[in-house]
Design an enzyme around this catalytic site. Structure first.
Site, mmCIF file in Angstrom:
data_model
loop_
_atom_site.group_PDB
_atom_site.id
_atom_site.type_symbol
_atom_site.label_atom_id
_atom_site.label_comp_id
_atom_site.label_asym_id
_atom_site.label_seq_id
_atom_site.Cartn_x
_atom_site.Cartn_y
_atom_site.Cartn_z
ATOM 1 C CB CYS A 17 -0.927 0.003 1.213
ATOM 2 S SG CYS A 17 -0.043 0.152 2.789
ATOM 3 C CB CYS A 20 4.401 -0.503 1.944
ATOM 4 S SG CYS A 20 3.338 -1.650 2.850
ATOM 5 C CG ASP A 429 -10.029 18.283 -34.849
ATOM 6 O OD1 ASP A 429 -10.431 19.311 -35.409
ATOM 7 O OD2 ASP A 429 -9.204 17.506 -35.348
ATOM 8 C CB THR A 431 -10.574 16.449 -40.060
ATOM 9 O OG1 THR A 431 -11.407 17.376 -40.761
ATOM 10 C CG2 THR A 431 -9.967 15.479 -41.052
#
Length: 756
Positions: A17, A20, A429, A431
């Site tokens: 975790c 540690c 966007d 294209t």
């Protein structure tokens, strides 16, 4: 003279975790000569920037080993570099210049140990067996029961106490091991030895379960590395030689047999086959590949042998880049995780103070029995262990990032994962993002004759051209199985079209205006062609001699899932809009077909400005683009999302990347973020709720040491198990937006064209 700084990478086994990792980081950072430390719980590795010298290497190994973890030096050779096979410890490499004592290179770190050979399992089994023996011996000899349980407790307590002392002297005095040691020793003094032994055993069980959960999370990343085969068949000196895939170099030529996994990113030199790219892109339908086409490491060759030229070394192939990005992302803490970590620094000392007050105040103030309140204070120490709280956020984020990566959703860190779920507007966007990025034939009209004849003659003129419109016409002819005749005297007419002779007939294929200059079109013909232009289509007119034979309309089609993907975003309450540099008519045609707001004829700085205006209006804004011409807007957005197939730009320029190129994956990314944040809230509720509940039951005398450690261990297990559910996450199918309306197709650029 000062020693030059260098970076060393180590594999560290046993970290479960963030706590540690923090202990290891603090301990190593305090070593003189160490300049920087980066510890990854996800990959089980540590990178240290330090002055050169074997003595410093040895001290790093000793510090980490004293904390109870196993360490070995490691090299990085490919996508599996975080695995055991990459170990470069002296015991594996046949020696080495680094003087690290053999006892610090623990058995089991250089190869995958069986489950019962792991130190954590062995210690837990030993503690459990000692507890059972003490219970049986105490039943036979009741007079010595306390001694038996005391000895059983020491089996587990001694290693825990050693780790607590090591952590304390290296900068982490308030570790979970410290709390356990204080509670166990205190229990001995008040005569609760049997409970202390049980508490130690249950704590070890809880740590073991944490390790299992951490291993499962790491396995999800190792599974990506396992996609790349271990061996590759390379052309050498006129023959074929099998070598480890990590030794492949750019320029090598490998032979990939039918059914084999491709060992490296590369380009097909010879051979044609279908390639199953599902392991990398998730697409279930194999793609036909031939000379010049790119292939990716980990994909599966289909029905014919391929010769592939290697274009990326093992550490730079698509799989390796994805693994690297996921590991880096999992170490970038989300705002919630940073808050929890800061909170825990004060929380644990606060728990110690609270436990001391509970143990001392009632006896001192009211004359209550010391044994009773010391017992309650020790129980509160155990209840207050911060493991469940500390792991609640990183466990969920690690699982979500790994799960997203397996589905082509790369997010560069917990902050990006957390922020994606807060988006209120997303700008796309056009294209290559909302559309396929290449024109397709949408309509063929014949003014005289039939449509196949128009397509046949137009294809004859376009043979050999690399122009996108020519490619669209030739692709349509191939789909319809048309035999294309040979054209002679072909020539391009700059900015207007192409001419040639086919079967003795002079032909011209070009824009509407250019065709009108050669031959006046009828009003009916002009109206038909104007309709196509209004729909954002590019139109090429075919003339035979002085007669208009027909016309072909083309456009850049919306992606297959564009409408449903945008509807999914709308269902999640997110506003979508399109920002494009294309002309207004084309943009409005696309926008009308997708039921999306459009802003057209924009320069890159205009897109960035609009994103800024949306943010200034109080919205959390995402931007989706190709990662190149949209770079300013991607940078300006709260979350920039690159749409691409694993290119360097798509992976490196934005905060997140969608490898599959699916619009629906944007909604999936938002959904994964929101699911993860919901999971984190559940985890925090479990962790804090159980502690509050058992705090009051302990004060009231209802529960004691056993339930206290069960509360801590149980909360940790529940939180971890809940987080691991995200590894099985799949995008849900959102209902289509009721306001989405079908209409004409998307659009491509209009106007005159220049043939290739």
């Amino acid at each position: 003279m000062a020693e030059a700084a260098r970076k060393s990478r180590y594999r560290v086994d046993g970290m479960d975790c963030a706590g540690c990792a923090q202990k290891v980081d603090t301990a190593v950072r305090r070593i003189p000569g160490v300049e920087d430390v980066a510890v990854s719980v996800v990959s089980g590795t540590m990178t240290v920037e330090h002055a050169d010298g074997a003595q410093l290497d040895s001290e790093i190994a000793r510090r980490v080993t004293r904390l109870g973890y196993r360490i070995a030096p490691q090299t990085t050779t490919g996508p599996g570099a975080n695995g055991a096979e990459a170990c470069a410890a002296p015991c594996c490499s046949g020696g080495g210049s680094r003087d690290i004592p053999d006892d610090t290179i623990h058995r089991g770190i250089t190869r995958e140990a069986r489950w019962w050979q792991r130190p954590a399992v062995q210690l837990t089994l030993a503690s459990g067996l000692a507890f059972l023996v003490a219970y049986g011996a105490g039943w036979l000899l009741p007079r010595y029961e306390q001694w038996f349980f005391g000895l059983a407790m020491l089996v587990g307590l001694v290693p825990i106490a050693r780790r607590a002392f090591a952590a304390a002297v290296t900068g982490t005095p308030f570790s979970i091991e410290t709390l356990m040691t204080i509670a166990a020793v205190g229990a001995i003094f008040i005569g609760a030895v049997q409970e202390a032994a049980a508490v130690i055993f249950l704590f070890l069980v809880g740590e073991l379960l944490e390790g299992v959960a951490a291993d499962r999370s790491r396995a999800s990343i190792r599974g990506l590395a396992d996609l790349v085969p271990r061996l590759a068949r390379v052309e050498r000196k006129g023959g074929i030689e099998e070598i480890p895939a990590e030794r492949l170099s750019v320029g090598d030529v490998i032979l990939v047999r039918p059914g084999d996994r491709i060992a490296a990113d590369g380009e097909i030199l010879s051979g044609e086959s279908s390639v199953n790219e599902a392991p990398v892109t998730g697409e279930s339908i194999p793609n036909s590949k031939g000379p010049g086409d790119p292939v990716f490491a980990g994909t599966v060759n289909g029905n014919a042998a391929l010769r592939v030229g290697v274009t990326a070394a093992a550490e730079d192939n698509t799989i390796a880049r994805v693994i690297k990005l996921v590991e880096e992302a999992q170490e970038k803490k989300a705002p919630t995780e940073r808050f929890i970590n800061r909170f825990s620094r004060y929380y644990t000392p606060g728990v110690v103070v609270l436990a001391a007050l509970v143990a001392c105040l009632p006896p001192l103030a009211t004359g209550e029995p010391w044994s009773e309140w010391v017992y309650k204070g020790l129980a509160i120490l155990l209840i207050g262990c911060p493991c469940a709280l500390v792991i609640s956020t990183p466990a969920a984020i690690a699982a979500a990032l790994a799960s997203g990566a397996r589905r082509g959703l790369l997010m560069k860190g917990g902050a990006v994962l957390e922020g994606a779920g807060r988006l209120q507007a997303i700008a796309f966007d056009k294209t290559g993002t909302l559309t396929e990025g290449k024109p397709k034939v949408t309509d063929i009209i014949a003014f005289d004759g039939d449509q196949r004849e128009v397509l046949r003659l137009a294809s004859a003129l376009e043979q050999g051209s690399s122009h996108p419109l020519a490619a669209a016409i030739l692709e349509r002819a191939a789909q319809e199985g048309i035999a294309i005749p040979e054209a002679t005297r072909s020539a391009a007419v700059g900015g207007k079209g192409v001419t040639g002779t086919v079967e003795g007939r002079p032909l011209f294929l070009g824009s509407v205006n250019a065709a009108g200059e050669r031959q006046a079109l009828s009003k009916e013909q002009s109206r038909s062609l104007a309709t196509f232009n209004d729909e954002g289509k590019t139109v090429s007119v075919l003339l035979v001699g002085e007669k208009a034979l027909g016309a072909i309309a083309m456009r850049d089609e919306p992606r297959e899932d564009a409408r449903s993907g945008l509807a999914n975003l709308e269902a999640q309450g997110i506003r979508a809009l399109m920002l494009t540099g294309d002309n207004r008519r084309t943009a409005e045609a696309i926008a009308g077909s997708l039921n999306i707001e459009a802003r057209a004829e924009l320069l890159p700085e205009d897109k960035s400005r609009i994103v800024g205006e949306l943010k200034a209006g109080g919205l959390k804004v995402g931007k989706v683009g190709d990662g190149i011409n949209d770079a300013p807007a991607l940078a300006a957005a709260d979350i920039g999302i690159a749409m691409g197939g694993g290119t360097d730009v798509a992976l490196e320029t934005a905060d997140a990347a969608i490898l599959h190129g699916r619009v629906s994956d944007v909604a999936a990314m938002v959904e994964l973020s929101r699911r993860t944040m919901g999971n984190i809230r559940q985890n925090i509720t479990i962790a804090i709720g159980l502690k509050v509940l058992f705090f009051f039951t302990t004060i009231l005398g209802i529960t004691g040491l056993w339930p206290a450690i069960l509360a801590d261990t149980g909360a940790t297990v529940l939180v971890t198990a809940n987080a691991m559910r995200l590894l099985g996450w799949k995008p849900r199918s959102w209902p289509k937006s009721p306001s989405a309306r079908p209409s004409a197709h998307g659009a491509a650029q209009t106007g005159r064209r220049t043939p290739g």
